[in-house]
Design a protein around this motif. Structure first.
Motif, PDB file in Angstrom:
ATOM      1  N   THR A  77       0.689  -1.129  -0.028  1.00  0.00           N
ATOM      2  CA  THR A  77       0.103   0.038   0.018  1.00  0.00           C
ATOM      3  C   THR A  77       0.653   1.290  -0.019  1.00  0.00           C
ATOM      4  N   ILE A  81       0.663   4.315  -2.860  1.00  0.00           N
ATOM      5  CA  ILE A  81       0.608   5.766  -2.646  1.00  0.00           C
ATOM      6  C   ILE A  81       1.594   6.679  -3.345  1.00  0.00           C
ATOM      7  N   PRO A 251      -7.462   8.366 -11.408  1.00  0.00           N
ATOM      8  CA  PRO A 251      -7.791   8.215 -10.040  1.00  0.00           C
ATOM      9  C   PRO A 251      -6.807   7.486  -9.362  1.00  0.00           C
ATOM     10  N   ALA A 252      -6.623   8.245  -7.931  1.00  0.00           N
ATOM     11  CA  ALA A 252      -5.462   7.649  -7.128  1.00  0.00           C
ATOM     12  C   ALA A 252      -5.938   6.198  -6.672  1.00  0.00           C
ATOM     13  N   ARG A 253      -7.151   5.906  -6.395  1.00  0.00           N
ATOM     14  CA  ARG A 253      -7.550   4.587  -5.903  1.00  0.00           C
ATOM     15  C   ARG A 253      -7.266   3.520  -7.017  1.00  0.00           C
ATOM     16  N   ILE A 256      -3.303   3.052  -6.658  1.00  0.00           N
ATOM     17  CA  ILE A 256      -2.930   2.232  -5.591  1.00  0.00           C
ATOM     18  C   ILE A 256      -3.479   0.795  -5.581  1.00  0.00           C
ATOM     19  N   SER A 257      -4.730   0.359  -6.125  1.00  0.00           N
ATOM     20  CA  SER A 257      -5.154  -0.735  -5.762  1.00  0.00           C
ATOM     21  C   SER A 257      -4.556  -1.846  -6.895  1.00  0.00           C
TER      22      SER A 257
END
Length: 523
Positions: A77, A81, A251-253, A256-257
């Motif tokens: 994670t 980030i 999108p950051a998500r 990250i994912s």
């Protein structure tokens, strides 16, 4: 778009971007493309030995699986980030750290990141070469093996040259080709690893899995920390390298994912298998810990051993390719004034020299070198913690890429707040880790008692995480608590520079709160 850019999209020409922000016109792709890069990098039977290492701290099988999974997901994670900075700025991670450390100050963490990267490439290419040579020695012993059945020196050299040539060729061509190649490698290695696990699962002695007693809370925590240091923390300085070609509004998500999934999925599964194997058969676990490939592949029938050995080489070459690419960017971030393709070539020569020494000269180099790399991880963890905190500052300034420029053109020579935090975290971290090498042992563990050096605290690498947390906390206090946060410096930009747009830099007009909201491009 120019014809050159269009050709670059097909991955047939050498990538032209180095540590400059990738222009918006060249941005492409979806965050799901990151999965293949990280998956191919980490899908290796070496992951089974990681489970054995965590188990060896004193945990039982189920504690090992839980602690390893928590550690992997946590560290992955953090990598995810930091990868978000790639699309927001278009910069590789070790160029984006100039925001926090300044142009010249950044050379310190970038240089040690470069050493760490190069060291692991030496190890990986060496392992790929010996695996291929062992395969040839078994298939055609009269041509490729010595009288004792081991690989002949000429066979190792042959594989070494082949592995290095493939690694260098793909790395020099750059990001576009790497992203395509890693997709195929992830499929091939993933399928073959699943088949390999089909041979391993019957070897698990399920009746004996409960024989090992559970470890205490400190041991369990040590297992989490060890898992973090084995995988995720080593990638903190790579995240943005492969995400920087994504559109800036990605999108950051998603970033990250997909990073977390690609990085953690293979190693979690392989760690679980390693824990189950060693939990049921301590002899097999001990053999795999010292020689994971040799010990585990001996359990395979010859008809599967051959293709799987090839897949092992492919997976190791995959890791070497991505690492070689990032090491070229790291050398540029140090300040070497050369194109990325040239720095990659230089890295290949250095790796060739190191691997040659490891293969043909040294008898104890590997243990010493791995100890050296674990020490570098202390600084890399501290740098990663500082960069995570600095993301708050970078976002407030609108991800202003001028801060990666030299002093007077938006950036700074150095920021003492980040440098002091880095040194403090690194010194404390070195005092809390141990090294099996007697020479490196002289500069480690000086803050530990004798019991601490020989116990779980010293062996788990807990000092690396403490260094990360300390560096991040100190930097946050200095930057946000004491408000030691200077604005971008444009003191050397002249009206003529602005009119010409020299270097792609334009002096921005601050908005109402004094921040610079727009990104700028530096070529």
């Amino acid at each position: 778009m120019s014809n050159e850019a269009q050709q670059g999209r097909r991955g047939t020409t050498v990538e032209s971007n180095g540590v400059n922000p990738v222009p918006d016109a060249e941005r492409r792709g979806k965050p799901r493309g990151l999965f293949a890069v990280w998956f191919a990098w980490n899908i290796s039977i070496l992951g089974i030995s990681y489970g054995i290492f965590v188990f060896g701290l004193g945990l039982n099988v189920w504690q090992t699986i839980v602690a390893g999974t928590v550690g992997y997901l946590t560290s992955a994670t953090l990598v995810g980030i930091l990868a978000v900075g790639g699309p927001r700025t278009g910069l590789p991670t070790l160029a984006q750290t100039r925001f926090a450390f300044g142009m010249k100050g950044n050379r310190i963490p970038a240089f040690f990141a470069y050493l760490s990267n190069m060291g692991w490439k030496v190890t990986i290419i060496t392992l790929a070469s010996t695996t291929g040579a062992n395969l040839f020695a078994k298939l055609w012993p009269s041509m490729f093996a010595d009288t004792d059945g081991s690989s002949a020196t000429s066979t190792i050299v042959l594989w070494f040259v082949l592995v290095l040539a493939v690694t260098m060729a793909v790395s020099v061509l750059g990001h576009e080709l790497i992203m395509k190649v890693e997709v195929w490698i992830s499929w091939v290695t993933g399928i073959m690893t699943v088949a390999f696990l089909g041979f391993m699962v019957p070897e698990i002695e399920w009746a004996h899995l409960g024989d090992t007693p559970a470890g205490g809370p400190l041991v369990f925590t040590g297992g989490i920390i060890m898992a973090m240091t084995l995988v995720g923390l080593g990638f903190l300085n790579y995240g943005g390298d492969f995400a920087r070609y994504l559109p800036r509004d990605t999108p950051a998500r998603g970033v990250i994912s997909w990073t977390v999934a690609g990085l953690s999925l293979p190693v979690v599964i392989l760690l679980a298998v390693g824990a189950l194997l060693v939990g049921g058969d301590s002899k097999l676990g001990a053999a795999a810990a010292s020689d994971p490939i040799g010990a585990l592949t001996t359990l395979l029938p010859m008809w599967f051993f051959v293709p799987f050995s090839i897949v092992i080489v492919i997976s190791l070459v995959s890791a070497a390719i991505t690492g070689m690419y990032s090491s070229g960017l790291a050398l540029m971030a140090v300040g070497v004034p050369l194109r990325r393709s040239v720095t990659t070539s230089i890295n290949a020569i250095i790796i060739a020299a190191g691997a040659f020494y490891l293969l043909f000269i040294s008898t104890s180099f590997l243990a010493t070198f791995q100890s050296f790399l674990s020490l570098i991880a202390v600084m890399m963890g501290t740098m990663g913690g500082i960069q995570l905190v600095d993301f708050i500052r970078q976002r407030r300034m609108g991800w202003n890429t001028d801060m990666a420029n030299p002093r007077g053109y938006g950036g700074r020579d150095g920021r003492w707040t980040a440098i002091v935090s880095l040194i403090t975290g690194t010194v404390v971290g070195l005092g809390l880790v141990t090294s099996s090498d007697p020479n490196f042992g002289k500069i480690t563990g000086f803050l530990l008692t004798e019991k601490g050096r020989t116990g779980v605290f010293g062996s788990s690498g807990l000092g690396i995480v403490i260094a990360l947390a300390l560096g991040a906390t100190l930097y946050a206090i200095l930057t946000f608590g004491l408000r030691l946060d200077p604005r971008p410096d444009y003191s050397l930009v002249t009206a003529e520079d602005t009119a010409r747009g020299e270097g792609g830099l334009q002096v921005p007009t601050p908005d109402t709160d004094g921040r610079h909201a727009a990104d700028r491009t530096e070529h």
